[in-house]
Design a protein around this motif. Sequence first.
Motif, PDB file in Angstrom:
ATOM      1  N   ALA A  81       0.818  -1.601   0.319  1.00 31.24           N
ATOM      2  CA  ALA A  81      -0.016  -0.158   0.213  1.00 31.24           C
ATOM      3  C   ALA A  81       1.010   1.740   0.114  1.00 31.24           C
ATOM      4  CB  ALA A  81      -0.882  -0.503   1.501  1.00 31.24           C
ATOM      5  N   GLU A  82      -0.051   2.515  -0.533  1.00 30.66           N
ATOM      6  CA  GLU A  82       1.541   3.549  -0.410  1.00 30.66           C
ATOM      7  C   GLU A  82       0.283   4.494   0.386  1.00 30.66           C
ATOM      8  OE1 GLU A  82       2.135   4.083  -3.892  1.00 30.66           O
ATOM      9  OE2 GLU A  82       0.595   5.691  -4.715  1.00 30.66           O
ATOM     10  N   ALA A  83       0.901   5.931   0.935  1.00 32.07           N
ATOM     11  CA  ALA A  83       0.309   6.882   1.432  1.00 32.07           C
ATOM     12  C   ALA A  83       0.362   8.376   0.514  1.00 32.07           C
ATOM     13  CB  ALA A  83       0.864   7.435   3.192  1.00 32.07           C
ATOM     14  N   GLN A  84      -0.318   8.430   0.421  1.00 30.87           N
ATOM     15  CA  GLN A  84      -0.650   9.785  -0.330  1.00 30.87           C
ATOM     16  C   GLN A  84       0.482  10.727   0.053  1.00 30.87           C
ATOM     17  OE1 GLN A  84      -1.876  13.678   0.583  1.00 30.87           O
ATOM     18  NE2 GLN A  84      -0.461  13.916  -2.186  1.00 30.87           N
ATOM     19  N   THR A  85       0.922  11.061   1.308  1.00 28.77           N
ATOM     20  CA  THR A  85       2.718  11.878   1.653  1.00 28.77           C
ATOM     21  C   THR A  85       3.099  11.217   3.458  1.00 28.77           C
ATOM     22  OG1 THR A  85       3.148  14.320   2.096  1.00 28.77           O
ATOM     23  CG2 THR A  85       0.354  13.379   2.235  1.00 28.77           C
ATOM     24  N   LEU A  86       3.576  11.985   3.561  1.00 30.37           N
ATOM     25  CA  LEU A  86       4.201  11.449   4.528  1.00 30.37           C
ATOM     26  C   LEU A  86       4.096  12.452   6.059  1.00 30.37           C
ATOM     27  CD1 LEU A  86       6.901  10.044   5.749  1.00 30.37           C
ATOM     28  CD2 LEU A  86       7.516  12.528   6.141  1.00 30.37           C
ATOM     29  N   ILE A  87       3.700  10.907   6.710  1.00 27.86           N
ATOM     30  CA  ILE A  87       2.493  11.537   7.514  1.00 27.86           C
ATOM     31  C   ILE A  87       3.204  12.644   8.724  1.00 27.86           C
ATOM     32  CG2 ILE A  87       2.430   9.295   9.672  1.00 27.86           C
ATOM     33  CD1 ILE A  87      -0.343   9.103   9.411  1.00 27.86           C
ATOM     34  N   TYR A  88       4.320  12.487   8.258  1.00 25.95           N
ATOM     35  CA  TYR A  88       4.905  13.550   9.665  1.00 25.95           C
ATOM     36  C   TYR A  88       5.858  14.923   8.812  1.00 25.95           C
ATOM     37  CZ  TYR A  88       5.369   9.088  12.251  1.00 25.95           C
ATOM     38  OH  TYR A  88       5.391   7.668  12.932  1.00 25.95           O
ATOM     39  N   ALA A  89       5.395  15.224   9.635  1.00 21.01           N
ATOM     40  CA  ALA A  89       5.796  16.937   9.337  1.00 21.01           C
ATOM     41  C   ALA A  89       7.479  16.937  10.318  1.00 21.01           C
ATOM     42  CB  ALA A  89       5.010  18.322   9.926  1.00 21.01           C
ATOM     43  N   CYS A  90       8.507  16.742   9.274  1.00 19.55           N
ATOM     44  CA  CYS A  90       9.712  16.645  10.385  1.00 19.55           C
ATOM     45  C   CYS A  90      11.072  16.832   9.084  1.00 19.55           C
ATOM     46  CB  CYS A  90       9.497  14.957  10.437  1.00 19.55           C
ATOM     47  SG  CYS A  90       9.706  13.891   8.976  1.00 19.55           S
ATOM     48  N   ARG A  91      12.272  16.395  10.113  1.00 20.86           N
ATOM     49  CA  ARG A  91      13.340  17.475   9.369  1.00 20.86           C
ATOM     50  C   ARG A  91      14.512  16.115   9.909  1.00 20.86           C
ATOM     51  NH1 ARG A  91      10.721  18.525   5.986  1.00 20.86           N
ATOM     52  NH2 ARG A  91      11.041  20.626   5.009  1.00 20.86           N
ATOM     53  N   ARG A  92      15.376  15.658   9.184  1.00 19.01           N
ATOM     54  CA  ARG A  92      16.695  15.025   9.261  1.00 19.01           C
ATOM     55  C   ARG A  92      17.229  15.826  10.644  1.00 19.01           C
ATOM     56  NH1 ARG A  92      21.366  12.605   6.257  1.00 19.01           N
ATOM     57  NH2 ARG A  92      21.667  15.098   6.049  1.00 19.01           N
ATOM     58  N   LYS A  93      18.010  15.234  11.704  1.00 19.05           N
ATOM     59  CA  LYS A  93      18.618  16.746  12.149  1.00 19.05           C
ATOM     60  C   LYS A  93      20.208  15.727  13.177  1.00 19.05           C
ATOM     61  CE  LYS A  93      19.546  18.691  17.320  1.00 19.05           C
ATOM     62  NZ  LYS A  93      17.920  18.950  17.892  1.00 19.05           N
ATOM     63  N   GLY A  94      21.102  15.985  12.279  1.00 23.31           N
ATOM     64  CA  GLY A  94      22.674  15.135  11.596  1.00 23.31           C
ATOM     65  C   GLY A  94      22.513  14.371  11.615  1.00 23.31           C
ATOM     66  N   GLU A  95      22.647  13.681  11.781  1.00 25.68           N
ATOM     67  CA  GLU A  95      23.414  11.946  10.720  1.00 25.68           C
ATOM     68  C   GLU A  95      22.751  11.632  11.085  1.00 25.68           C
ATOM     69  OE1 GLU A  95      25.844  10.999   8.532  1.00 25.68           O
ATOM     70  OE2 GLU A  95      25.880  13.737   8.698  1.00 25.68           O
ATOM     71  N   SER A  96      21.923  10.679  11.961  1.00 27.99           N
ATOM     72  CA  SER A  96      21.127   9.880  12.414  1.00 27.99           C
ATOM     73  C   SER A  96      19.952   9.911  14.334  1.00 27.99           C
ATOM     74  CB  SER A  96      21.729   9.299  13.560  1.00 27.99           C
ATOM     75  OG  SER A  96      22.706  10.197  15.081  1.00 27.99           O
ATOM     76  N   GLU A  97      19.218  11.212  13.205  1.00 27.70           N
ATOM     77  CA  GLU A  97      18.349  11.752  14.449  1.00 27.70           C
ATOM     78  C   GLU A  97      17.631  12.208  13.901  1.00 27.70           C
ATOM     79  OE1 GLU A  97      17.865  14.701  18.618  1.00 27.70           O
ATOM     80  OE2 GLU A  97      19.956  13.996  18.133  1.00 27.70           O
ATOM     81  N   VAL A  98      15.830  12.250  14.182  1.00 28.02           N
ATOM     82  CA  VAL A  98      14.988  12.808  13.199  1.00 28.02           C
ATOM     83  C   VAL A  98      14.435  13.551  14.453  1.00 28.02           C
ATOM     84  CG1 VAL A  98      12.644  12.297  11.793  1.00 28.02           C
ATOM     85  CG2 VAL A  98      15.069  11.224  11.670  1.00 28.02           C
ATOM     86  N   VAL A  99      14.218  15.042  13.939  1.00 27.53           N
ATOM     87  CA  VAL A  99      12.980  15.468  14.570  1.00 27.53           C
ATOM     88  C   VAL A  99      11.391  15.816  13.688  1.00 27.53           C
ATOM     89  CG1 VAL A  99      12.055  17.702  15.832  1.00 27.53           C
ATOM     90  CG2 VAL A  99      14.337  16.977  15.285  1.00 27.53           C
ATOM     91  N   ILE A 100      10.646  15.187  14.947  1.00 28.19           N
ATOM     92  CA  ILE A 100       9.207  15.275  14.407  1.00 28.19           C
ATOM     93  C   ILE A 100       8.393  16.240  15.163  1.00 28.19           C
ATOM     94  CG2 ILE A 100       6.409  13.772  14.293  1.00 28.19           C
ATOM     95  CD1 ILE A 100       8.504  11.296  14.309  1.00 28.19           C
ATOM     96  N   HIS A 101       8.177  17.236  13.653  1.00 30.40           N
ATOM     97  CA  HIS A 101       7.298  18.533  14.324  1.00 30.40           C
ATOM     98  C   HIS A 101       5.785  18.044  14.504  1.00 30.40           C
ATOM     99  CE1 HIS A 101      10.910  20.500  13.385  1.00 30.40           C
ATOM    100  NE2 HIS A 101      11.286  20.432  12.457  1.00 30.40           N
ATOM    101  N   GLY A 102       5.056  17.208  14.105  1.00 35.02           N
ATOM    102  CA  GLY A 102       3.852  16.929  13.912  1.00 35.02           C
ATOM    103  C   GLY A 102       3.442  15.547  13.629  1.00 35.02           C
ATOM    104  N   THR A 103       1.971  15.429  13.005  1.00 33.51           N
ATOM    105  CA  THR A 103       1.396  14.223  12.311  1.00 33.51           C
ATOM    106  C   THR A 103       0.904  14.668  11.715  1.00 33.51           C
ATOM    107  OG1 THR A 103       2.567  12.706  13.674  1.00 33.51           O
ATOM    108  CG2 THR A 103       0.891  11.687  12.402  1.00 33.51           C
ATOM    109  N   LYS A 104       0.388  14.372  10.220  1.00 35.49           N
ATOM    110  CA  LYS A 104      -0.747  15.585   9.783  1.00 35.49           C
ATOM    111  C   LYS A 104      -2.066  15.166  10.321  1.00 35.49           C
ATOM    112  CE  LYS A 104       2.462  16.371   6.052  1.00 35.49           C
ATOM    113  NZ  LYS A 104       3.387  16.086   5.168  1.00 35.49           N
ATOM    114  N   LYS A 105      -3.020  15.191  10.024  1.00 37.76           N
ATOM    115  CA  LYS A 105      -4.286  14.774  10.542  1.00 37.76           C
ATOM    116  C   LYS A 105      -4.884  14.788   9.611  1.00 37.76           C
ATOM    117  CE  LYS A 105      -4.948  19.215  12.489  1.00 37.76           C
ATOM    118  NZ  LYS A 105      -5.232  21.085  12.392  1.00 37.76           N
ATOM    119  N   THR A 106      -4.658  14.230   8.809  1.00 37.34           N
ATOM    120  CA  THR A 106      -5.513  13.005   7.756  1.00 37.34           C
ATOM    121  C   THR A 106      -4.477  12.718   6.443  1.00 37.34           C
ATOM    122  OG1 THR A 106      -7.565  12.757   6.597  1.00 37.34           O
ATOM    123  CG2 THR A 106      -7.020  14.799   6.571  1.00 37.34           C
ATOM    124  N   VAL A 107      -4.612  11.982   6.246  1.00 35.08           N
ATOM    125  CA  VAL A 107      -3.263  11.331   5.246  1.00 35.08           C
ATOM    126  C   VAL A 107      -4.207  10.049   4.246  1.00 35.08           C
ATOM    127  CG1 VAL A 107      -1.279  10.155   3.840  1.00 35.08           C
ATOM    128  CG2 VAL A 107      -1.331  12.225   6.049  1.00 35.08           C
TER     129      VAL A 107
END
Lengths: 312, 312
Positions: A81-107
């Motif tokens: 299955a495929e999601a229409q877009t990434l459910i997270y609003a996030c950005r990579r932070k450095g080499e091994s970390e991801v910061v999740i700023h939020g989760t989309k309300k509907t995907v």
Amino acid sequence: MLQVLERSPFHITDSVEEAIEGCKLIMVVTPAFAHEEIARSCARHLEDGQIIVLNPGRTGGAMEFYKIVREINPEIRVTVAEAQTLIYACRRKGESEVVIHGTKKTVSLAALPSRETPKVLEEVNKYYPQFTAAENVLETSLLNIGAIFHPTPSLFNMGRIECQDDFKYYIEGITPSIAKILERLDDERVRIAKMLDVKTLTTREWLKAVYDVENEDMYSTIQMNEVYANIGAPKEANTRYITEDIPMSLLPLAELGRLVGVLTPTMDEIIDLASTMHNKNYRKEGRNLSKLGIDNMTVDELTRYVDEGSIN
Amino acid sequence: MLQVLERSPFHITDSVEEAIEGCKLIMVVTPAFAHEEIARSCARHLEDGQIIVLNPGRTGGAMEFYKIVREINPEIRVTVAEAQTLIYACRRKGESEVVIHGTKKTVSLAALPSRETPKVLEEVNKYYPQFTAAENVLETSLLNIGAIFHPTPSLFNMGRIECQDDFKYYIEGITPSIAKILERLDDERVRIAKMLDVKTLTTREWLKAVYDVENEDMYSTIQMNEVYANIGAPKEANTRYITEDIPMSLLPLAELGRLVGVLTPTMDEIIDLASTMHNKNYRKEGRNLSKLGIDNMTVDELTRYVDEGSIN
């Protein structure tokens, strides 16, 4: 994210076999250019009944993934299955970390074939109630607005991207002239959806639906969107806005256009200029009809394929 | 310029008839998109034996001008010639002033037909000894390096051009990725010249000949050129680098490619994207084979036409 952690304790491994063993639900959260490799490396280790969700698929992700798995392991019965877009609003932070700023309300999400979508949602909604049913993977694939917003402004700002100039990607990078090209690209995308009888949104309708901004043309609508105000531009010629969104977004859209007989001159110009610039054959490397496993299909056969999983 | 002033006192008029009456030599010093209008307005007032020099012609200037004059005034016997580039290094200053920074040491020129070139040079060299003979108008037209340097970097920097950002057009605007596109465009141009059996220079050879800079690729050669170091960028989407150099430079090159059977995919992509961006049909408005008066000619007929003025 916490919600998931409560249910399934962390286990980190670099073995695909170990990672997927006994899992009912496998979520692939990578740039779309990794889907091919992931499909190849997991195909022999999959178990009957497993569900793979590409989060997101970009354009044609589920079709490409499914085709590779079937070729390597024809006996296996899994659902992709495929999601229409990434459910997270996030950005990579450095080499091994991801910061999740939020989760989309509907995907929206669709399985291939779409008759499996309810089964997938039943499973995935336990962890992510935000996912809702799309009609089929053509709907999720065609609503890939990144195909409109990513490669073209990157090309038309390549001078300052490659100089590592600091500028606001949407607000300063999408000027009135560039927005005119985006409108043309969007017309081509919407025409393809129409020929496939798939419901979609124009980019301006999508901006209204997602960000509640509305204005008379694409340029002024983008300018109104406060969410875009501080989004910076990429800083290298090999930006993912091109290396991912040409082969995995704009090319499969143009290829679907070819299948349904919709001319896509503007998409083609952007694809070919990006290929020249990156000295790559994105038409061959990217998700063309053959990689999607749908070459030589008629429109009816394609519709039957995405809905029922077979053209016979 | 003083040299000219000594021989011919100023006379300023807005009447084309008055301006050209009794002149042996008429020099047209305008952007190339004005050539059509000037040809139309002077065609009926021309006198037998007059020489018109387009300074410069860009690509196909003499062919377009000659065709219009012949159509409007078939009986007239005049000679149209084109300079390969503008003989002056100059910039407009305000509304009605031009500052001439210098005069180029040598500029090639050809008449249409080329058997008239010696006659034109005899006349024009009285005032401008810098003009030398090109083989024919295909040579002057094909060596239009502006077709390579102007529209493409403008498109790939459109974001900052339209934001009126201050940047150095050549040094900051032509980055390695953009230079790759320019190399492809230049290959197409050189291949057309080869098929027409016209001698030309690659852009890198031209940079060596004109500026004495030489390096391993287009990007690093441009970076070395101190003359380019301070040249700023245009500040509007409707820059002459596009509005003049798409219809009057790149389009006629691509059209000559079509005539000789050389594929010009990169030129075509740039022409079509510029058309979309400016909402213009540059293929129809610009110097296509029909406007050049050479549609339906074979390569042999074209060669005969530029050398002898007739294909019969």
